[in-house]
Design a protein around this motif. Structure first.
Motif, mmCIF file in Angstrom:
data_model
loop_
_atom_site.group_PDB
_atom_site.id
_atom_site.type_symbol
_atom_site.label_atom_id
_atom_site.label_comp_id
_atom_site.label_asym_id
_atom_site.label_seq_id
_atom_site.Cartn_x
_atom_site.Cartn_y
_atom_site.Cartn_z
ATOM 1 N N CYS A 1 0.845 -1.201 0.000
ATOM 2 C CA CYS A 1 0.000 0.000 0.000
ATOM 3 C C CYS A 1 0.883 1.254 0.000
ATOM 4 N N PHE A 2 0.267 2.353 -0.373
ATOM 5 C CA PHE A 2 0.966 3.633 -0.523
ATOM 6 C C PHE A 2 1.730 3.991 0.752
ATOM 7 N N GLY A 3 1.070 3.897 1.884
ATOM 8 C CA GLY A 3 1.694 4.266 3.157
ATOM 9 C C GLY A 3 2.931 3.437 3.476
ATOM 10 N N GLU A 4 2.867 2.148 3.180
ATOM 11 C CA GLU A 4 4.023 1.279 3.416
ATOM 12 C C GLU A 4 5.185 1.674 2.512
ATOM 13 N N LEU A 5 4.877 1.979 1.254
ATOM 14 C CA LEU A 5 5.930 2.431 0.344
ATOM 15 C C LEU A 5 6.556 3.719 0.869
ATOM 16 N N LYS A 6 5.728 4.657 1.292
ATOM 17 C CA LYS A 6 6.230 5.943 1.784
ATOM 18 C C LYS A 6 7.133 5.746 2.996
ATOM 19 N N HIS B 1 5.335 12.784 -0.430
ATOM 20 C CA HIS B 1 4.045 12.255 -0.888
ATOM 21 C C HIS B 1 3.862 12.542 -2.377
ATOM 22 N N LYS B 2 4.177 13.774 -2.782
ATOM 23 C CA LYS B 2 4.007 14.203 -4.170
ATOM 24 C C LYS B 2 4.895 13.391 -5.121
ATOM 25 N N LEU C 1 4.781 4.964 -13.489
ATOM 26 C CA LEU C 1 5.000 3.521 -13.662
ATOM 27 C C LEU C 1 3.707 2.817 -14.070
ATOM 28 N N GLU C 2 2.586 3.295 -13.544
ATOM 29 C CA GLU C 2 1.289 2.730 -13.922
ATOM 30 C C GLU C 2 0.992 3.047 -15.387
ATOM 31 N N SER C 3 1.221 4.274 -15.784
ATOM 32 C CA SER C 3 0.992 4.683 -17.170
ATOM 33 C C SER C 3 1.867 3.897 -18.149
ATOM 34 N N ASP C 4 3.075 3.557 -17.723
ATOM 35 C CA ASP C 4 4.004 2.808 -18.570
ATOM 36 C C ASP C 4 3.753 1.300 -18.550
ATOM 37 N N GLY C 5 2.759 0.858 -17.765
ATOM 38 C CA GLY C 5 2.404 -0.563 -17.760
ATOM 39 C C GLY C 5 3.298 -1.431 -16.894
ATOM 40 N N ILE C 6 4.046 -0.816 -15.981
ATOM 41 C CA ILE C 6 4.973 -1.562 -15.107
ATOM 42 C C ILE C 6 4.298 -1.916 -13.785
ATOM 43 N N VAL C 7 3.491 -1.003 -13.278
ATOM 44 C CA VAL C 7 2.837 -1.143 -11.974
ATOM 45 C C VAL C 7 1.330 -1.018 -12.172
ATOM 46 N N LYS C 8 0.569 -1.728 -11.340
ATOM 47 C CA LYS C 8 -0.886 -1.564 -11.379
ATOM 48 C C LYS C 8 -1.396 -1.131 -10.004
ATOM 49 N N ARG C 9 -2.428 -0.338 -10.050
ATOM 50 C CA ARG C 9 -3.072 0.196 -8.848
ATOM 51 C C ARG C 9 -4.282 -0.670 -8.552
ATOM 52 N N ASN C 10 -4.388 -1.134 -7.319
ATOM 53 C CA ASN C 10 -5.482 -2.002 -6.908
ATOM 54 C C ASN C 10 -6.260 -1.317 -5.792
ATOM 55 N N ALA C 11 -7.544 -1.069 -6.006
ATOM 56 C CA ALA C 11 -8.392 -0.425 -4.994
ATOM 57 C C ALA C 11 -9.268 -1.481 -4.331
ATOM 58 N N TYR C 12 -9.329 -1.428 -3.006
ATOM 59 C CA TYR C 12 -10.121 -2.372 -2.227
ATOM 60 C C TYR C 12 -11.080 -1.609 -1.334
ATOM 61 N N ASN C 13 -12.303 -2.098 -1.229
ATOM 62 C CA ASN C 13 -13.262 -1.557 -0.277
ATOM 63 C C ASN C 13 -13.355 -2.541 0.875
ATOM 64 N N GLU C 14 -12.905 -2.083 2.030
ATOM 65 C CA GLU C 14 -12.922 -2.923 3.231
ATOM 66 C C GLU C 14 -13.845 -2.256 4.238
ATOM 67 N N GLY C 15 -15.106 -2.614 4.156
ATOM 68 C CA GLY C 15 -16.105 -1.951 4.994
ATOM 69 C C GLY C 15 -16.264 -0.512 4.533
ATOM 70 N N ASN C 16 -16.089 0.411 5.453
ATOM 71 C CA ASN C 16 -16.187 1.835 5.125
ATOM 72 C C ASN C 16 -14.846 2.425 4.703
ATOM 73 N N VAL C 17 -13.838 1.599 4.662
ATOM 74 C CA VAL C 17 -12.490 2.079 4.365
ATOM 75 C C VAL C 17 -12.080 1.640 2.964
ATOM 76 N N ARG C 18 -11.571 2.586 2.206
ATOM 77 C CA ARG C 18 -11.049 2.266 0.881
ATOM 78 C C ARG C 18 -9.527 2.205 0.992
ATOM 79 N N ARG C 19 -8.963 1.124 0.523
ATOM 80 C CA ARG C 19 -7.520 0.925 0.595
ATOM 81 C C ARG C 19 -6.989 0.787 -0.816
#
Length: 113
Positions: free
Chosen positions: A37-42, A50-51, A60-78
């Motif tokens: 997750c973002f926080g762990e990377l930071k 952060h910026k 990296l996502e735009s270049d097809g190297i990394v993918k972003r994964n969104a999860y809904n865990e209850g009321n929290v989005r991770r």
């Protein structure tokens, strides 16, 4: 995604264009091991803002190297990041770089003797 016509004819220059800076190299190092997750990377990338982390992940996502994964865990989005299938082709390169780094440290130790 970049246009093939934008790519330099030199293959090393192509690699450098995509990887471009130390932060991208360190982000990929971490993501080759596991989805993170973002926080762990930071936290792991001491000194990155952060910026800058956001900009590099988006690139990296735009270049097809990394993918972003969104999860809904209850009321929290991770949001977590992982390597794409193509991004995982960097794994061998990273192992080779690590081996070279270890060999260079051994070389430096031998020079002191």
């Amino acid at each position: 995604m970049r246009d093939i016509n934008e790519m330099p004819s030199c293959l090393i220059a192509t690699f450098t264009m995509i990887m471009g800076n130390k932060w991208k190299l360190m982000i990929i190092r971490d993501l080759l091991n596991q989805e993170t997750c973002f926080g762990e990377l930071k936290r792991d990338l001491d000194g990155i803002s952060h910026k800058v982390l956001t900009e590099n992940l988006r690139s990296l996502e735009s270049d097809g190297i990394v993918k972003r994964n969104a999860y809904n865990e209850g009321n929290v989005r991770r949001v977590a990041y992982s390597m794409t299938e193509f991004g995982m082709t960097l794994e061998k390169i990273y192992r080779d770089i690590a081996d070279w780094g270890n060999a260079y440290k051994d070389f430096l130790k031998a020079q002191k003797s």
